[in-house]
Design an enzyme around this catalytic site. Sequence first.
Site, PDB file in Angstrom:
ATOM      1  N   SER A 126       0.831  -1.199   0.000  1.00 17.20           N
ATOM      2  CA  SER A 126       0.000   0.000   0.000  1.00 17.20           C
ATOM      3  C   SER A 126       0.872   1.258   0.000  1.00 17.20           C
ATOM      4  O   SER A 126       1.765   1.374  -0.832  1.00 17.20           O
ATOM      5  CB  SER A 126      -0.937  -0.041   1.206  1.00 17.20           C
ATOM      6  OG  SER A 126      -1.973   0.875   1.050  1.00 17.20           O
TER       7      SER A 126
ATOM      8  N   ARG B 108     -11.808   6.822   9.596  1.00 15.33           N
ATOM      9  CA  ARG B 108     -11.309   5.453   9.684  1.00 15.33           C
ATOM     10  C   ARG B 108     -12.366   4.441   9.236  1.00 15.33           C
ATOM     11  O   ARG B 108     -12.040   3.423   8.631  1.00 15.33           O
ATOM     12  CB  ARG B 108     -10.881   5.173  11.132  1.00 15.33           C
ATOM     13  CG  ARG B 108     -10.211   3.825  11.317  1.00 15.33           C
ATOM     14  CD  ARG B 108      -8.985   3.702  10.458  1.00 15.33           C
ATOM     15  NE  ARG B 108      -8.177   2.527  10.774  1.00 15.33           N
ATOM     16  CZ  ARG B 108      -7.100   2.168  10.089  1.00 15.33           C
ATOM     17  NH1 ARG B 108      -6.699   2.898   9.066  1.00 15.33           N
ATOM     18  NH2 ARG B 108      -6.422   1.110  10.430  1.00 15.33           N
TER      19      ARG B 108
ATOM     20  N   ASP C  11      -8.480  -6.911  -4.456  1.00 18.90           N
ATOM     21  CA  ASP C  11      -8.171  -5.549  -3.996  1.00 18.90           C
ATOM     22  C   ASP C  11      -8.805  -4.550  -4.961  1.00 18.90           C
ATOM     23  O   ASP C  11      -8.407  -4.454  -6.112  1.00 18.90           O
ATOM     24  CB  ASP C  11      -6.642  -5.368  -3.970  1.00 18.90           C
ATOM     25  CG  ASP C  11      -6.212  -4.054  -3.332  1.00 18.90           C
ATOM     26  OD1 ASP C  11      -7.048  -3.135  -3.190  1.00 18.90           O
ATOM     27  OD2 ASP C  11      -5.027  -3.946  -2.972  1.00 18.90           O
TER      28      ASP C  11
ATOM     29  N   HIS D  39      -8.111  -5.135  -0.099  1.00 20.35           N
ATOM     30  CA  HIS D  39      -6.810  -4.484   0.086  1.00 20.35           C
ATOM     31  C   HIS D  39      -6.073  -5.020   1.319  1.00 20.35           C
ATOM     32  O   HIS D  39      -4.849  -5.053   1.352  1.00 20.35           O
ATOM     33  CB  HIS D  39      -7.016  -2.974   0.198  1.00 20.35           C
ATOM     34  CG  HIS D  39      -5.738  -2.192   0.231  1.00 20.35           C
ATOM     35  ND1 HIS D  39      -4.771  -2.310  -0.745  1.00 20.35           N
ATOM     36  CD2 HIS D  39      -5.251  -1.294   1.131  1.00 20.35           C
ATOM     37  CE1 HIS D  39      -3.748  -1.506  -0.443  1.00 20.35           C
ATOM     38  NE2 HIS D  39      -4.012  -0.894   0.681  1.00 20.35           N
ATOM     39  N   ASP D  40      -6.839  -5.438   2.326  1.00 14.11           N
ATOM     40  CA  ASP D  40      -6.226  -6.001   3.538  1.00 14.11           C
ATOM     41  C   ASP D  40      -5.435  -7.280   3.268  1.00 14.11           C
ATOM     42  O   ASP D  40      -4.675  -7.723   4.135  1.00 14.11           O
ATOM     43  CB  ASP D  40      -7.317  -6.331   4.573  1.00 14.11           C
ATOM     44  CG  ASP D  40      -7.547  -5.180   5.536  1.00 14.11           C
ATOM     45  OD1 ASP D  40      -6.668  -4.306   5.638  1.00 14.11           O
ATOM     46  OD2 ASP D  40      -8.602  -5.170   6.197  1.00 14.11           O
TER      47      ASP D  40
END
Lengths: 193, 366
Positions: B143, B212, B306, B339-340
């Site tokens: 990232s 967040r 992702d 994405h994690d």
Amino acid sequence: MIPLEYEKISSIINEKSSVLDLGCGKGDLLQYLIKTKNINGQGIEINEDAIFSCVEKGLTVFHSDIEKGLDAYPDNSFDYVIIYNTLQQIKNVDTMIEECFRIGQKLIIAFPNFAQISSRKSLMLGHSPVTKHLPYTWYNSPNIRFFTIEDFADFCKNKRYEILDKFFFAIKKRITFLPNLFAYTAVFVIKRK
Amino acid sequence: MNKKDIFHFDYLLLKSGKKLENIDIAYETYGQLNADKSNAILLEHAFSGNAHASKLNENDEPGWWDNMIGENKAFDTNKYFIICSNILGGCGGSTGPASINPKTGKEYALAFPVITVEDIVAAQKKLIDFLGISKLLSVVGGSMGGMQVLQWMISYPDSILSAVPISTAMKHSPQQIAFNEVGRQAIMSDSDWNNGNYYQKNEPKTGLALARMIGHITYMSDKSMEAKFSRKLKDKEYAFNVGTNPEFEVEGYLRYKGSSFVKRFDANSYLYITKAMDYFDVSGKNFTIKSKNKNLKSLVIAFKSDWLYPPYQTENIARHLKLQGYDATYCEIKSSYGHDSFLLETEDETKLIKGFLKSVEKGALK
């Protein structure tokens, strides 16, 4: 055991050549050529498990469809582009081969011969051939093209590609007599005139 | 063997033309630097990460890449010396907007100069120089960490043997900038933000938590959210109430993630770091590696699910490197975590990175 085709390919390429293997699978051929000829090799492969095997072997590979991956390479990047047992799965054969000549000097193309006598027998008896080198049944085959040694020689003639070398193999031996009838696989080395 | 420290240096000339003085860079190291200092690997943390990549000892809090660092893991501490530092502008011990401005004796807040990924990496280079390492075996990160990896390749190609950018891009697309902007707006529209002057007062907790929550949605995938929450309710039935209590599991999760984030993150840092990501652009001619050494190897990894950093963006990095004649391996791993994935799919990453590092070491010996 090392396939005869690998040994032959190794014998015709120069030490430290730069080589791109299209559809390199688990990277066995690349690894063999690195060992025997200290080549600077890279591969393109679509299968994820195969990619993992390649990286674990320390090979440089590009995870991509072959036909989409070639534009990632600059002109004249390689001494040889190898298309080993892959051509029968390619959609746009002629544009892909032209693209291979953009990035490589010579092409080494190995493919199964659809006219080998056992295939002919199957067809005579009314069945699609299933052989050691064409091991798939009609419904699960990744192959979309079925061509013969004669077909490929004609293709080179029509495209004005020069055939620098050609080798034919049965199981565990070279074939020189009537290869289109007796050879299971063929290896052609070609270049643009 | 593992340690945690702060590296201090006098100043850095920033890309913006400004000069930042009195800089701290918080870092941790795992494993042992060998005699010829050739086994060092720099790990780059992502946007909200910090220097704590792994536990320093058994009783320590878990780090952000624990499964990857340690004996016999991908970053094998029996073989390698692993370094991870908190980025400049961050809030994990390195100098950032919440640090004291030596000129005023108060927190910088918005007086903190704008920093770029180039500046972040320039500060890391000083740390690496300070540690006496002239060539890193590898620089690795996902990232925003991947952006730093790319910046290392451009700024200091002769100081690294290899690079592993993961789930990243050569530049932010408008979609990525848009998500960052929504996060920034969430913070700035919280009245407690007070133009950045909230230190010693109420922090903009609501805004930061909201930012967040949005971020977390972009880190997951449709599939991983379905698997994790589905439509599960906290109670048995609908409350038929539009009040404040979360009803769906996913609502509770996001609120929890939001409220735990505000305890560890500074709202102004959020603004500065997201801006640094948005400014980052090494696409096209900007990605020119000025080095005679064509042996710089890279392993570029993307994850299929992702959608925040879609694989095509990461694949383009590998294409770009190949077109410049560099040795780049590209892998697109199947995973449903979005994405994690780069933090979670450590088993696959371990296989790839172990093999890759071995080949880099072999190449270095040649």
